[in-house]
Motif scaffolding. Structure first.
Motif, PDB file in Angstrom:
ATOM      1  N   LEU A 347      49.265  38.970  41.507  1.00 45.11           N
ATOM      2  CA  LEU A 347      48.367  39.208  42.633  1.00 45.11           C
ATOM      3  C   LEU A 347      47.794  37.902  43.178  1.00 45.11           C
ATOM      4  CD1 LEU A 347      46.476  42.356  41.277  1.00 45.11           C
ATOM      5  CD2 LEU A 347      48.122  42.303  43.158  1.00 45.11           C
ATOM      6  N   VAL A 348      47.391  37.001  42.287  1.00 46.05           N
ATOM      7  CA  VAL A 348      46.724  35.766  42.724  1.00 46.05           C
ATOM      8  C   VAL A 348      47.711  34.759  43.301  1.00 46.05           C
ATOM      9  CG1 VAL A 348      45.396  33.756  41.935  1.00 46.05           C
ATOM     10  CG2 VAL A 348      44.766  36.046  41.158  1.00 46.05           C
ATOM     11  N   ILE A 355      40.058  37.913  43.656  1.00 47.56           N
ATOM     12  CA  ILE A 355      39.204  39.019  43.209  1.00 47.56           C
ATOM     13  C   ILE A 355      38.082  39.212  44.230  1.00 47.56           C
ATOM     14  CG2 ILE A 355      37.676  39.866  41.392  1.00 47.56           C
ATOM     15  CD1 ILE A 355      39.304  38.130  39.412  1.00 47.56           C
ATOM     16  N   ALA A 356      37.935  40.459  44.691  1.00 50.72           N
ATOM     17  CA  ALA A 356      36.911  40.773  45.683  1.00 50.72           C
ATOM     18  C   ALA A 356      35.761  41.583  45.086  1.00 50.72           C
ATOM     19  CB  ALA A 356      37.537  41.550  46.851  1.00 50.72           C
ATOM     20  N   ASN A 357      36.023  42.288  44.004  1.00 48.90           N
ATOM     21  CA  ASN A 357      35.014  43.190  43.437  1.00 48.90           C
ATOM     22  C   ASN A 357      35.106  43.137  41.912  1.00 48.90           C
ATOM     23  OD1 ASN A 357      33.447  45.316  42.505  1.00 48.90           O
ATOM     24  ND2 ASN A 357      34.162  46.779  44.031  1.00 48.90           N
ATOM     25  N   TYR A 358      34.268  42.290  41.298  1.00 45.07           N
ATOM     26  CA  TYR A 358      34.317  42.118  39.846  1.00 45.07           C
ATOM     27  C   TYR A 358      33.899  43.391  39.116  1.00 45.07           C
ATOM     28  CZ  TYR A 358      35.541  37.202  39.249  1.00 45.07           C
ATOM     29  OH  TYR A 358      36.233  36.015  39.194  1.00 45.07           O
ATOM     30  N   ASP A 359      32.841  44.035  39.578  1.00 45.61           N
ATOM     31  CA  ASP A 359      32.364  45.248  38.909  1.00 45.61           C
ATOM     32  C   ASP A 359      33.437  46.341  38.925  1.00 45.61           C
ATOM     33  OD1 ASP A 359      29.946  44.122  38.315  1.00 45.61           O
ATOM     34  OD2 ASP A 359      28.911  44.918  40.080  1.00 45.61           O
ATOM     35  N   GLY A 360      34.055  46.530  40.111  1.00 49.26           N
ATOM     36  CA  GLY A 360      35.108  47.537  40.219  1.00 49.26           C
ATOM     37  C   GLY A 360      36.306  47.189  39.363  1.00 49.26           C
ATOM     38  N   LEU A 361      36.647  45.903  39.306  1.00 52.63           N
ATOM     39  CA  LEU A 361      37.792  45.454  38.502  1.00 52.63           C
ATOM     40  C   LEU A 361      37.540  45.715  37.011  1.00 52.63           C
ATOM     41  CD1 LEU A 361      40.518  44.065  38.249  1.00 52.63           C
ATOM     42  CD2 LEU A 361      39.355  41.854  38.345  1.00 52.63           C
ATOM     43  N   ARG A 397      44.754  46.692  42.111  1.00 46.02           N
ATOM     44  CA  ARG A 397      44.974  46.023  43.389  1.00 46.02           C
ATOM     45  C   ARG A 397      43.801  46.198  44.364  1.00 46.02           C
ATOM     46  NH1 ARG A 397      49.399  44.183  46.046  1.00 46.02           N
ATOM     47  NH2 ARG A 397      50.809  45.087  44.495  1.00 46.02           N
ATOM     48  N   GLU A 398      43.176  47.380  44.383  1.00 48.99           N
ATOM     49  CA  GLU A 398      42.124  47.640  45.377  1.00 48.99           C
ATOM     50  C   GLU A 398      40.910  46.736  45.192  1.00 48.99           C
ATOM     51  OE1 GLU A 398      39.642  51.265  44.808  1.00 48.99           O
ATOM     52  OE2 GLU A 398      41.142  51.775  43.265  1.00 48.99           O
ATOM     53  N   PHE A 399      40.809  46.075  44.022  1.00 45.11           N
ATOM     54  CA  PHE A 399      39.665  45.208  43.776  1.00 45.11           C
ATOM     55  C   PHE A 399      39.985  43.734  44.061  1.00 45.11           C
ATOM     56  CE2 PHE A 399      39.544  48.906  40.943  1.00 45.11           C
ATOM     57  CZ  PHE A 399      38.435  49.543  41.506  1.00 45.11           C
ATOM     58  N   PHE A 400      41.143  43.511  44.664  1.00 41.72           N
ATOM     59  CA  PHE A 400      41.541  42.190  45.147  1.00 41.72           C
ATOM     60  C   PHE A 400      41.621  42.233  46.670  1.00 41.72           C
ATOM     61  CE2 PHE A 400      42.739  42.038  40.784  1.00 41.72           C
ATOM     62  CZ  PHE A 400      42.905  40.722  40.413  1.00 41.72           C
TER      63      PHE A 400
END
Length: 597
Positions: A347-348, A355-361, A397-400
């Motif tokens: 992904l990276v 990473i866009a959402n650490y809590d969700g990840l 994926r949705e948290f990136f």
């Protein structure tokens, strides 16, 4: 066949068999004659029990295996590189110096001239109860068998190490693969593995006296790296025994191969042999070619970026890896770790996301091991590996999000900073630490003398040798008293890492310039007034880093030696240990000769 026609090989002519007493061996040790070459001597891993058992063998007069040394030259004196026997030599010297007991008693330092001298100079402390003198004399007079080779070719030393271990059972498969291997791939695996274990050294050649500082120990020993604190064991990715067998290097090798090869490779002992050139196949050539194109340092940085992401997630989740991804209390889980690493890497770097959402990840990773189906056994097929990577990517994926720029790293210095701290233990000359730039009083004024000494220190480090790189880290207290003083003045609780107290510089930045960005620009301006050549000013200013270590900002200066020595205010200096000494005029010729080489 007549033996008269058999010619002595070069190796035979360069071999001598010697017998030396333990006392004589200790004399070599205190005079800094034993070196470990980390290309094939990775780490000290004997447990207390193994060390005690070896000393007991000596005490009872049992025969012990021969110690194999390579005689070479360092700093114009004859020294010995340890090819085989590092654990045994360490056990002997450690017992003499009171680092562990045998049957509850410690070596009597009055027994031998060398140990008594160090006791008298307060370099050693006599621990009690003391082992009876007659037993200590038995140990000191025990004769150790040595084989000494005189080589001027590192390849020969590597080959000897491989041969003496190739048929033995005391090295694991991975240790045999990496023993003396000098390919770009093998070297990269070794460097990254050392950084993760926190036993990295600035040089491949390390004094045996210093190796204990970066040895892997159990909690009974006061020094070294506690095995329970190492990433792989702490997170239940590997067991302690697996770490001793260098299974961590096998994980790293598999990950690097995934990063370099165009197709997802399977995992097996046979494929690993190919990576290291121990078996014919297509993998090694492809990997080495890819490393030429991508450069090892670039791959190392990519690896560390993903590794640091995983560390930050575990820190944020307040769980170890095993607790985060599975409901079951598994003892080890290398393949789930690799699947998550591969998924992050795809992904990276391959899909250029961040990473866009650490809590969700973190929530998506909880018990994710229940959603993947990783096969067990010695062989891990590329189909199963790829299928599980795709599953994990689909879940997280949705948290990136797609990156706004091409650089995935703000500053990938979490592990790198820890490596720098660890390396300072074995190469003090090239590392220095300062609490900050201000005076530790109520006024907190900028300390110009301290700042100038930082620049002077960098020039002295650069005069160590051609290519040497010196580091000064600001925001690290050099003793407990300084850390306590900062805590009292600024209410700052330091972060502790291996006895280092990281206090950060945010309090100074705010006090002197309002914020960290203004402070960074202001510090670079201060360099311009220092009495050094303009090109040196530019180099130091260009290389300054402010890195985040958890919630602390640390400023790192570095200066790499060029083709010529560097002067400060018209004079040349050098760093000896932690001290700076001016180089006398009559020593200039030797200094410039060193750089002309």
């Amino acid at each position: 066949m007549s033996t008269s026609n058999i010619q002595s090989s070069p190796v035979q002519r360069e071999l001598s068999i010697r017998s030396e007493s333990v006392q004589r061996i200790y004399n070599f040790y205190v005079n800094n004659l034993f070196y470990a070459n980390r290309r094939y001597q990775r780490k000290l891993v004997w447990t207390i029990e193994e060390k005690r058992a070896f000393i007991d063998s000596i005490l009872q007069g049992f025969p012990v295996p021969i110690i194999l040394l390579a005689e070479t030259e360092k700093d114009k004196k004859s020294v010995f590189e340890i090819i085989d026997g590092m654990q045994r030599l360490n056990a002997i010297t450690a017992f003499i110096e009171g680092e562990f007991d045998i049957q509850g008693k410690y070596f009597d330092l009055q027994t031998m001239i060398e140990s008594k001298s160090r006791l008298d100079q307060q370099q050693l402390v006599q621990k009690t109860p003391v082992l009876e003198r007659k037993y200590c004399e038995t140990i000191g007079s025990y004769i150790l068998p040595l084989s000494v080779y005189s080589f001027d070719d590192n390849d020969k030393v590597d080959e000897v190490f491989r041969r003496i271990n190739s048929n033995g059972k005391h090295l694991s498969k991975q240790e045999l693969r990496s023993a003396g291997a000098t390919s770009k791939f093998a070297n990269l695996v070794r460097i990254i593995s050392s950084e993760i274990r926190s036993d990295a050294s600035a040089s491949d050649i390390v004094l045996l006296n210093e190796m204990k500082k970066i040895s892997i120990t159990n909690k009974e020993l006061e020094y070294g790296i506690k095995v329970d604190d190492i990433f792989w064991v702490k997170n239940k990715i590997l067991t302690k025994e697996m770490l001793r067998e260098s299974r961590d290097e096998q994980i790293v090798a598999d990950i690097i191969a995934y990063m370099l090869l165009p197709e997802t490779p399977g995992s097996s002992a046979s494929i690993s042999d190919e990576y290291y050139g121990f078996k014919n196949g297509q993998h090694q050539e492809k990997i080495e070619t890819s490393l030429v194109l991508k450069q090892p340092e670039s791959i190392r940085k990519e690896f560390m970026i993903i590794y640091n992401h995983i560390r930050e997630i575990l820190q944020e989740s307040k769980r170890n890896f095993s607790e985060l991804i599975t409901l079951n209390n598994l003892k080890y889980m290398p393949r789930p770790f690799q699947v998550i690493f591969f998924s992050f890497y795809d992904l990276v770097f391959r899909e250029k996301m961040e990473i866009a959402n650490y809590d969700g990840l973190i929530k998506s990773l909880r018990n994710i091991n229940q959603d993947i189906d990783i096969t067990s056994g010695q062989t891990w097929s590329y189909q199963n590996k790829r299928r599980n990577i795709n599953k994990v990517k689909g879940i997280i994926r949705e948290f990136f999000k797609v990156r706004d720029n091409n650089d995935p790293a703000k500053d990938s210095w979490l592990t790198e900073f820890e490596t720098l701290l660890t390396q300072s233990k074995t190469e003090q000359t090239l590392y220095d630490f300062k609490q900050g730039f201000t005076q530790l009083n109520e006024r907190g004024q900028f300390d110009q003398d301290s700042f100038s000494k930082i620049i002077l220190t960098l020039t002295a480090m650069a005069n160590h040798s051609p290519g040497a790189t010196g580091y000064v880290c600001v925001g690290v207290a050099d003793n407990d008293q300084t850390a306590e003083r900062i805590k009292n003045l600024y209410n700052i609780e330091p972060i502790e890492y291996k006895n280092f107290k990281i206090t950060g510089i945010e309090h100074e930045a705010k006090k002197l310039q309002g914020n960290i960005d203004n402070f960074y620009r202001w510090i670079t301006q201060q360099i311009k007034s220092e009495p050094i050549h303009q090109t040196v000013k530019d180099t130091i200013g260009r290389e300054i880093k402010i890195i985040d270590y958890y919630d602390k900002s640390v400023l790192i200066f570095c200066l790499k030696a060029g083709e010529n020595p560097i002067s400060y205010d018209g004079k040349f200096y050098q760093r000896i240990g932690a001290n700076i000494e001016e180089i006398k005029v009559d020593e200039y010729a030797e200094l410039f000769k060193r750089f002309s080489k």
